[in-house]
Design a protein around this motif. Structure first.
Motif, PDB file in Angstrom:
ATOM      1  N   HIS A  59      65.237  59.548  -1.732  1.00 54.43           N
ATOM      2  CA  HIS A  59      65.115  58.186  -2.272  1.00 54.43           C
ATOM      3  C   HIS A  59      66.340  57.752  -3.094  1.00 54.43           C
ATOM      4  O   HIS A  59      66.471  56.570  -3.401  1.00 54.43           O
ATOM      5  CB  HIS A  59      63.868  58.085  -3.158  1.00 54.43           C
ATOM      6  CG  HIS A  59      62.622  58.502  -2.455  1.00 54.43           C
ATOM      7  ND1 HIS A  59      61.985  57.711  -1.525  1.00 54.43           N
ATOM      8  CD2 HIS A  59      61.904  59.654  -2.512  1.00 54.43           C
ATOM      9  CE1 HIS A  59      60.924  58.348  -1.048  1.00 54.43           C
ATOM     10  NE2 HIS A  59      60.854  59.527  -1.634  1.00 54.43           N
ATOM     11  N   ALA A  60      67.181  58.688  -3.458  1.00 49.71           N
ATOM     12  CA  ALA A  60      68.337  58.368  -4.310  1.00 49.71           C
ATOM     13  C   ALA A  60      69.498  57.950  -3.416  1.00 49.71           C
ATOM     14  O   ALA A  60      69.923  58.710  -2.543  1.00 49.71           O
ATOM     15  CB  ALA A  60      68.714  59.583  -5.155  1.00 49.71           C
ATOM     16  N   ASP A  61      70.004  56.759  -3.657  1.00 51.61           N
ATOM     17  CA  ASP A  61      71.169  56.307  -2.896  1.00 51.61           C
ATOM     18  C   ASP A  61      72.184  55.697  -3.843  1.00 51.61           C
ATOM     19  O   ASP A  61      71.948  55.574  -5.037  1.00 51.61           O
ATOM     20  CB  ASP A  61      70.760  55.329  -1.798  1.00 51.61           C
ATOM     21  CG  ASP A  61      69.998  54.120  -2.314  1.00 51.61           C
ATOM     22  OD1 ASP A  61      69.857  53.983  -3.544  1.00 51.61           O
ATOM     23  OD2 ASP A  61      69.544  53.303  -1.504  1.00 51.61           O
ATOM     24  N   GLY A  62      73.324  55.340  -3.310  1.00 54.45           N
ATOM     25  CA  GLY A  62      74.376  54.761  -4.131  1.00 54.45           C
ATOM     26  C   GLY A  62      74.796  55.702  -5.240  1.00 54.45           C
ATOM     27  O   GLY A  62      74.901  56.911  -5.040  1.00 54.45           O
ATOM     28  N   TYR A  67      73.142  56.733  -7.710  1.00 55.21           N
ATOM     29  CA  TYR A  67      72.106  57.703  -8.061  1.00 55.21           C
ATOM     30  C   TYR A  67      72.125  58.878  -7.086  1.00 55.21           C
ATOM     31  O   TYR A  67      71.937  60.023  -7.478  1.00 55.21           O
ATOM     32  CB  TYR A  67      70.734  57.042  -8.116  1.00 55.21           C
ATOM     33  CG  TYR A  67      70.714  55.913  -9.120  1.00 55.21           C
ATOM     34  CD1 TYR A  67      70.942  56.163 -10.462  1.00 55.21           C
ATOM     35  CD2 TYR A  67      70.506  54.603  -8.724  1.00 55.21           C
ATOM     36  CE1 TYR A  67      70.957  55.135 -11.397  1.00 55.21           C
ATOM     37  CE2 TYR A  67      70.513  53.571  -9.649  1.00 55.21           C
ATOM     38  CZ  TYR A  67      70.744  53.845 -10.981  1.00 55.21           C
ATOM     39  OH  TYR A  67      70.761  52.825 -11.888  1.00 55.21           O
ATOM     40  N   GLY A  68      72.365  58.600  -5.822  1.00 51.48           N
ATOM     41  CA  GLY A  68      72.508  59.668  -4.837  1.00 51.48           C
ATOM     42  C   GLY A  68      73.728  60.525  -5.124  1.00 51.48           C
ATOM     43  O   GLY A  68      73.687  61.759  -5.021  1.00 51.48           O
ATOM     44  N   GLU A  69      74.818  59.872  -5.499  1.00 56.25           N
ATOM     45  CA  GLU A  69      76.038  60.614  -5.842  1.00 56.25           C
ATOM     46  C   GLU A  69      75.836  61.465  -7.090  1.00 56.25           C
ATOM     47  O   GLU A  69      76.296  62.607  -7.158  1.00 56.25           O
ATOM     48  CB  GLU A  69      77.210  59.652  -6.039  1.00 56.25           C
ATOM     49  CG  GLU A  69      77.691  59.026  -4.751  1.00 56.25           C
ATOM     50  CD  GLU A  69      78.806  58.015  -4.954  1.00 56.25           C
ATOM     51  OE1 GLU A  69      79.451  58.023  -6.029  1.00 56.25           O
ATOM     52  OE2 GLU A  69      79.026  57.204  -4.036  1.00 56.25           O
ATOM     53  N   SER A  77      73.801  64.443  -6.045  1.00 56.93           N
ATOM     54  CA  SER A  77      74.645  65.364  -5.272  1.00 56.93           C
ATOM     55  C   SER A  77      75.577  66.147  -6.181  1.00 56.93           C
ATOM     56  O   SER A  77      75.760  67.357  -6.002  1.00 56.93           O
ATOM     57  CB  SER A  77      75.465  64.591  -4.227  1.00 56.93           C
ATOM     58  OG  SER A  77      74.611  64.049  -3.251  1.00 56.93           O
ATOM     59  N   THR A  87      65.736  68.605   2.747  1.00 55.97           N
ATOM     60  CA  THR A  87      65.995  67.163   2.621  1.00 55.97           C
ATOM     61  C   THR A  87      67.136  66.672   3.504  1.00 55.97           C
ATOM     62  O   THR A  87      67.810  65.704   3.168  1.00 55.97           O
ATOM     63  CB  THR A  87      66.291  66.797   1.153  1.00 55.97           C
ATOM     64  OG1 THR A  87      67.411  67.567   0.698  1.00 55.97           O
ATOM     65  CG2 THR A  87      65.079  67.046   0.269  1.00 55.97           C
ATOM     66  N   SER A 134      75.830  68.350   2.638  1.00 54.24           N
ATOM     67  CA  SER A 134      76.740  67.217   2.805  1.00 54.24           C
ATOM     68  C   SER A 134      78.021  67.517   2.040  1.00 54.24           C
ATOM     69  O   SER A 134      78.058  68.429   1.221  1.00 54.24           O
ATOM     70  CB  SER A 134      76.107  65.923   2.273  1.00 54.24           C
ATOM     71  OG  SER A 134      76.104  65.916   0.862  1.00 54.24           O
ATOM     72  N   ARG A 151      65.837  63.372  -3.733  1.00 49.31           N
ATOM     73  CA  ARG A 151      66.993  63.257  -2.825  1.00 49.31           C
ATOM     74  C   ARG A 151      66.788  62.243  -1.691  1.00 49.31           C
ATOM     75  O   ARG A 151      67.697  61.457  -1.411  1.00 49.31           O
ATOM     76  CB  ARG A 151      67.390  64.627  -2.269  1.00 49.31           C
ATOM     77  CG  ARG A 151      68.735  64.600  -1.565  1.00 49.31           C
ATOM     78  CD  ARG A 151      69.242  65.986  -1.244  1.00 49.31           C
ATOM     79  NE  ARG A 151      70.577  65.932  -0.681  1.00 49.31           N
ATOM     80  CZ  ARG A 151      70.923  66.509   0.456  1.00 49.31           C
ATOM     81  NH1 ARG A 151      70.061  67.258   1.111  1.00 49.31           N
ATOM     82  NH2 ARG A 151      72.143  66.384   0.922  1.00 49.31           N
TER      83      ARG A 151
END
Length: 173
Positions: free
Chosen positions: A96-99, A101-103, A106, A127, A131, A94
């Motif tokens: 490190h995951a963005d964009g 990959y984060g979505e 989530s 973490t 959200s 969590r």
């Protein structure tokens, strides 16, 4: 004569070693792939071993890279089950995951809420908190709301309230 014999034997050994492997064929004529060479399914334990060896950021980069473009999909599918081991993987990824990959992570955590709300709330707490992506509001989140509401662990009370706050927010759009 002995040199010729030695060279002939050497050529025979080399030719045998360089010959293509002959695979076993079953009764239907299909090639039988030995169990040790078949691709193994990606497990949470395997991912956790990779994280321990290489770190979460590197492992995430490998699973989202060109070597295995569907690797991260397997991770999010595992996380969505609510399995405790996959939630540990999510806790590592969590931060490190963005964009996208984060979505994706989530969304997987949201799907896991109705199956293992205490586990997901523990991941969220560790973490950075809840959200609106992990605790979605919407007309079909009754099971997730019920699961989160049922969590009574005092250590998760703040995260539980944050999550319920996001889940009961009006839908934007």
């Amino acid at each position: 004569m002995s040199i010729r014999l030695l060279l002939t034997a050497l050529c025979a050994v080399l030719a045998a070693g360089c010959s293509p492997r002959t695979d076993a064929i079953d009764e239907s004529g299909a090639e039988v792939i030995p169990a040790e060479t078949r691709p193994q399914p990606l497990t949470a334990d395997h991912v956790l071993n990779l994280i321990a060896a290489d770190g979460a950021a590197h492992t995430l980069a490998v699973l989202t890279g060109p070597a295995d473009p569907s690797g991260y999909d397997k991770v999010t599918a595992g996380v969505a089950t609510g399995d405790a081991q996959w939630l540990i993987v999510a806790q590592h990824f969590r931060p490190h995951a963005d964009g996208m990959y984060g979505e994706g992570l989530s969304d997987a955590l949201y799907k896991a809420l109705s199956k293992n709300a205490p586990g997901v709330l523990s991941v969220l707490k560790a973490t950075g908190g809840a959200s609106e992506l992990t605790c979605e509001s919407g007309p079909d989140n009754a099971a997730a709301i019920a699961a989160v509401t049922a969590v009574t662990d005092p250590a998760l009370a703040e995260t539980r309230q944050e999550c319920l706050g996001f889940m009961s927010s009006p839908i934007e759009g």
